[in-house]
Design an enzyme around this catalytic site. Structure first.
Site, PDB file in Angstrom:
ATOM      1  N   GLU A  93       0.823  -1.429   0.044  1.00  0.00           N
ATOM      2  CA  GLU A  93       0.034  -0.411   0.211  1.00  0.00           C
ATOM      3  C   GLU A  93       0.788   1.248  -0.185  1.00  0.00           C
ATOM      4  O   GLU A  93       0.358   1.998   0.944  1.00  0.00           O
ATOM      5  CB  GLU A  93      -0.797  -0.047   0.910  1.00  0.00           C
ATOM      6  CG  GLU A  93      -1.314  -1.587   1.064  1.00  0.00           C
ATOM      7  CD  GLU A  93      -2.561  -1.317   2.344  1.00  0.00           C
ATOM      8  OE1 GLU A  93      -2.940  -0.306   3.564  1.00  0.00           O
ATOM      9  OE2 GLU A  93      -4.276  -1.434   1.914  1.00  0.00           O
ATOM     10  N   ASP A 121      -8.148  -8.896   4.075  1.00  0.00           N
ATOM     11  CA  ASP A 121      -8.343  -8.055   5.246  1.00  0.00           C
ATOM     12  C   ASP A 121      -9.425  -7.849   5.879  1.00  0.00           C
ATOM     13  O   ASP A 121      -9.916  -6.780   6.184  1.00  0.00           O
ATOM     14  CB  ASP A 121      -8.271  -6.692   4.528  1.00  0.00           C
ATOM     15  CG  ASP A 121      -7.695  -5.766   5.048  1.00  0.00           C
ATOM     16  OD1 ASP A 121      -6.960  -6.179   5.826  1.00  0.00           O
ATOM     17  OD2 ASP A 121      -7.476  -4.346   4.286  1.00  0.00           O
ATOM     18  N   GLU A 172     -12.662  -1.943  11.994  1.00  0.00           N
ATOM     19  CA  GLU A 172     -12.667  -1.079  10.708  1.00  0.00           C
ATOM     20  C   GLU A 172     -13.205  -1.855  10.349  1.00  0.00           C
ATOM     21  O   GLU A 172     -14.169  -1.245   9.673  1.00  0.00           O
ATOM     22  CB  GLU A 172     -11.370  -1.384  10.528  1.00  0.00           C
ATOM     23  CG  GLU A 172     -11.312  -1.257   8.574  1.00  0.00           C
ATOM     24  CD  GLU A 172     -10.128  -1.067   7.905  1.00  0.00           C
ATOM     25  OE1 GLU A 172      -9.114  -1.595   9.062  1.00  0.00           O
ATOM     26  OE2 GLU A 172      -9.818  -0.464   7.241  1.00  0.00           O
TER      27      GLU A 172
HETATM   28  O1  GCW Z   1      -6.819  -2.871   5.297  1.00  0.00           O
HETATM   29  C1  GCW Z   1      -5.953  -1.767   5.632  1.00  0.00           C
HETATM   30  C2  GCW Z   1      -6.739  -0.944   6.049  1.00  0.00           C
HETATM   31  C3  GCW Z   1      -5.329   0.681   6.314  1.00  0.00           C
HETATM   32  C4  GCW Z   1      -4.266  -0.402   7.077  1.00  0.00           C
HETATM   33  C5  GCW Z   1      -3.266  -1.784   6.030  1.00  0.00           C
HETATM   34  C6  GCW Z   1      -2.673  -2.592   6.814  1.00  0.00           C
HETATM   35  C7  GCW Z   1      -2.582   0.571   8.243  1.00  0.00           C
HETATM   36  O2  GCW Z   1      -7.270  -0.225   5.437  1.00  0.00           O
HETATM   37  O3  GCW Z   1      -5.473   1.961   6.818  1.00  0.00           O
HETATM   38  O4  GCW Z   1      -3.166   0.417   7.067  1.00  0.00           O
HETATM   39  O5  GCW Z   1      -4.845  -2.632   6.118  1.00  0.00           O
HETATM   40  O6  GCW Z   1      -2.924  -3.627   7.350  1.00  0.00           O
HETATM   41  O7  GCW Z   1      -1.454  -2.345   6.847  1.00  0.00           O
END
Ligand code: GCW
Length: 709
Positions: free
Chosen positions: A294, A373, A401
């Site tokens: 990311e 995730d 989340e």
């Molecule tokens: O799902 C994603 C989240 C991000 C997060 C990432 C991760 C900290 O939306 O906000 O980043 O996972 O786990 O690195």
């Protein structure tokens, strides 16, 4: 309540009343050192409230008889009762280890023995948890040892407030308890946090976001004093501090032209920087790294592998016994949604399984429990079964989340417990917990259990007061993954909402639950909270994305429904619904081949349309709406039924909460009530958007003729 005033901070599971039984007794504490000091202070504080007494001694100094002995076996001669317990124990082999303790009741004295101070601290909190029953008959000596050495919380906290994410990425409880214009000047909340964590057995905290921005990168070097200040406050609770670092640090902070892990200058920079960290914080835990993920920098930029990257940091940490938590959350977030061969679920395995055996001993590969995730339902990540020669830590998400963002009540203990008990090689074989704790390999240290914290500077710590239970449950399950999550919830309820004094006295007298006064009220609180929370995760699952397909959340915020929100994006999270059917074909026969990443029997079970568990069907298969589930219902009817049922369940939760209006603190009651209103609104929105979407796509009516828009 205002977050600024510490007196208004909710005590979570350590209200003064939780110490009532302990505080009314006479206690002897033996041993020295900061953790023993903590034990002594806790007992003294409880005694000041409840009339008991505490003294310290290296031995039985002929003083008054005591009800409780908390003794370090290494601290010289033991008091008599403790010595007899210890003698009995010595006959049975086995050590208590660095954090274990023995709890026994001997000649009307409750005895906690530990070899190391941390064990004494955990023993103390076990006595607190047991309350009156710690002082009752019927305690055969029992050793308690944590299942794993590393029980860690990661904070996704930024020092600076991020324009989009706020200060805490995916945080739903206000700002950071650590940071405000640098480290907070008043760290009393951090101390209270350490105390809460010690009471559930957490022993490591990473204090900054894994997405490391410019200010946070400098915590490693010129802002190290800030980290040291936090470490000082957490140390008396047996908690080590870890730091998320950026892989580009040698360039960003060291002025080097490269961060190539095989470049000698880079290795020297990390070695020197790490040495300076340990000079300042001698018990520093180590680094957490999100690399090539990311947008974070990583070894791929230099044509190196993640083993090269992780080992670079591991070598710098090794002289100080530090560890590097290297995250396996690596995937292509710039995918072409038109290309059905790319499968984000495959990514962690594809990247990391070939590297098994190539990581140093102090590298812990931190794997999210599912392949995607932190969705409310996913299969267990195949990486967990794929790397026998690597220390793996399993990562959970306490911050909600994807599970209602602490506006919805969603007790996650049952979900985590299901994951921890899952057998990646089939039922009856080693479990996920056995891999993470190292039990599978008989004595290897394992990587441990890690979770993203849900705490902020909100007066209730977690925004939604009932979300405290998730933090509590993570700690307890990390200590003992075999615990029953409902029993864990019961512990949390009794500690957090203790019965009034008279009620507890009645209960101790052995007359059982009383219908008069406090005990009856407490039973009602306990029963109602179980009714609200035990199945709340399943209700959440029912009203959100169906049958394991995941996402369908609003892009960016990840709150509330948006069925096609991610469908035509680069993020790799698709459901592929069309007029005929829905789901992701991840089979070897006709799909992405992801099922082949599992060992048998799961590679076969997930491949097979008939054997795949219903709750994961759309994760693994694309099926027509008329496909009949193992439950006997069609997919489309299941979608309608579960979405109606999920909302009905939330409405019931909302009504039940009203029963407690007169029994709980009005501010807490009001806070939860307001969130339950939002949960109900949001659940209805989910129901209507999901049902309408699938009705419009499929044209298939609900067999019960309920209203679909
Ligand atoms: O799902 C994603 C989240 C991000 C997060 C990432 C991760 C900290 O939306 O906000 O980043 O996972 O786990 O690195």
């Amino acid at each position: 309540m205002t977050a600024g005033d510490r007196n208004d901070v909710h005590p979570a599971w350590l209200p003064p009343e939780a110490f009532r039984a302990l505080g009314a007794r006479r206690t002897l504490v033996t041993g020295d050192g900061p953790l023993v000091e903590t034990v002594y202070r806790e007992v003294a504080q409880a005694c000041a409230s409840y009339g008991g007494g505490v003294r310290r001694s290296g031995s039985d100094d002929g003083g008054d008889p005591v009800d409780l002995v908390l003794a370090l076996t290494s601290a010289g001669p033991l008091p008599a009762a403790a010595e007899e317990v210890a003698a009995g124990r010595r006959q049975r082999a086995g050590t208590l280890g660095a954090e274990g303790f023995l709890l026994a009741r001997h000649c009307d004295v409750t005895v906690v023995l530990a070899e190391q101070p941390a064990g004494l601290l955990y023993g103390l909190f076990q006595v607190v948890r047991l309350g009156e029953s710690a002082f009752g008959a019927g305690h055969p000596p029992r050793s308690h040892r944590p299942a794993t050495r590393l029980r860690m919380l990661d904070h996704w906290d930024n020092v600076d407030v991020h324009p989009v994410m706020g200060q805490v990425e995916r945080g739903y409880a206000g700002g950071s308890i650590f940071w405000r214009d640098g480290v907070r000047r008043d760290l009393s909340r951090v101390r209270d946090y350490g105390r809460l964590l010690a009471a559930v057995g957490v022993n490591a905290v990473s204090v900054n976001n894994v997405n490391v921005h410019a200010t946070e990168a400098r915590l490693l070097t010129d802002r190290l004093d800030d980290v040291a200040a936090i470490a000082d406050v957490l140390r008396p609770y047996g908690i080590r501090v870890h730091l998320s670092v950026t892989f580009a640090a040698p360039v960003l902070l060291g002025g080097l032209p490269t961060a190539d892990p095989l470049d000698e200058r880079v290795r020297t920079w990390w070695a020197g920087t790490t040495r300076r960290v340990y000079e300042r914080i001698p018990d520093f835990g180590g680094y957490v790294v999100k690399a090539d993920s990311e947008g974070q920098p990583g070894p791929f930029s230099y044509g190196r592998s993640h083993a090269d990257g992780a080992n670079l940091l591991a070598d710098a940490l090794a002289p100080f016994s530090g560890v590097v938590h290297w995250r396996a959350f690596v995937y292509n977030h710039r995918q072409d949604w038109r290309d059905r061969t790319t499968d984000r679920a495959r990514a962690a395995f594809d990247h990391f399984a070939p590297l098994d055996g190539r990581f140093r001993d102090n590298v812990i590969l931190q794997v999210k429990h599912g392949p995607m995730d932190f969705q409310p339902r996913e299969p267990v990540s195949p990486v967990i079964a794929a790397m026998p020669a690597t220390r793996l830590a399993v990562e959970f998400q306490v911050t909600q989340e994807y599970t209602g963002q602490q506006r919805h009540v969603c007790y996650l203990g049952p979900w985590w417990s299901e994951v921890l008990r899952f057998g990646p090689w089939g039922d009856g074989g080693p479990t996920v917990a056995a891999v993470a704790t190292g039990a599978r390999d008989g004595g290897s240290p394992g990587g441990g259990l890690v979770a993203v914290s849900n705490v902020g500077d909100d007066p209730y710590w977690t925004g939604h007061p009932l979300a405290q239970a998730n933090l509590y449950a993570f700690g307890r399950l990390a200590w003992d993954p075999g615990l029953d999550p409902v029993a864990v919830l019961d512990e949390w309820i009794d500690l957090t909402f203790p019965p009034p004094a008279a009620a507890s006295a009645t209960a101790t007298a052995g007359s059982g639950p009383s219908e008069t006064g406090g005990a009856g009220d407490h039973d009602l609180v306990r029963r109602t909270l179980h009714e609200i929370m035990d199945y709340s995760w399943r209700s959440y699952e029912r009203y959100t994305a169906p049958l394991g397909v995941g996402f369908m959340v609003r892009p960016g915020t990840h709150y509330g429904p948006d069925v096609d929100g991610y469908e035509y994006t680069p993020w790799g999270t698709y459901h592929f619904a069309d007029r005929d059917g829905v789901g992701v074909d991840r089979t070897r026969a006709t799909g992405t081949g992801f099922t082949g990443q599992y060992p048998p029997p799961w590679s076969e079970v997930y491949e097979s349309l008939d054997r795949c568990p219903d709750e994961l069907l759309l994760f693994f298969h694309h099926v027509p709406y008329g496909h009949v589930l193992r439950s006997g219902t069609t997919v489309i009817q299941h979608i309608y039924d579960t979405h109606f049922a999920g909302v009905t369940e939330v409405a019931a939760i909302r009504r039940r909460w009203e029963r407690l209006a007169a029994l709980l603190d009005p501010a807490l009651h009001a806070r939860v009530a307001e969130r339950l209103d939002e949960q109900l609104r949001c659940a209805e929105e989910w129901r209507d958007q999901v049902n309408t979407y699938f009705f419009r796509k499929s044209g298939v009516p609900d067999v019960h003729g309920r209203r679909i828009h």
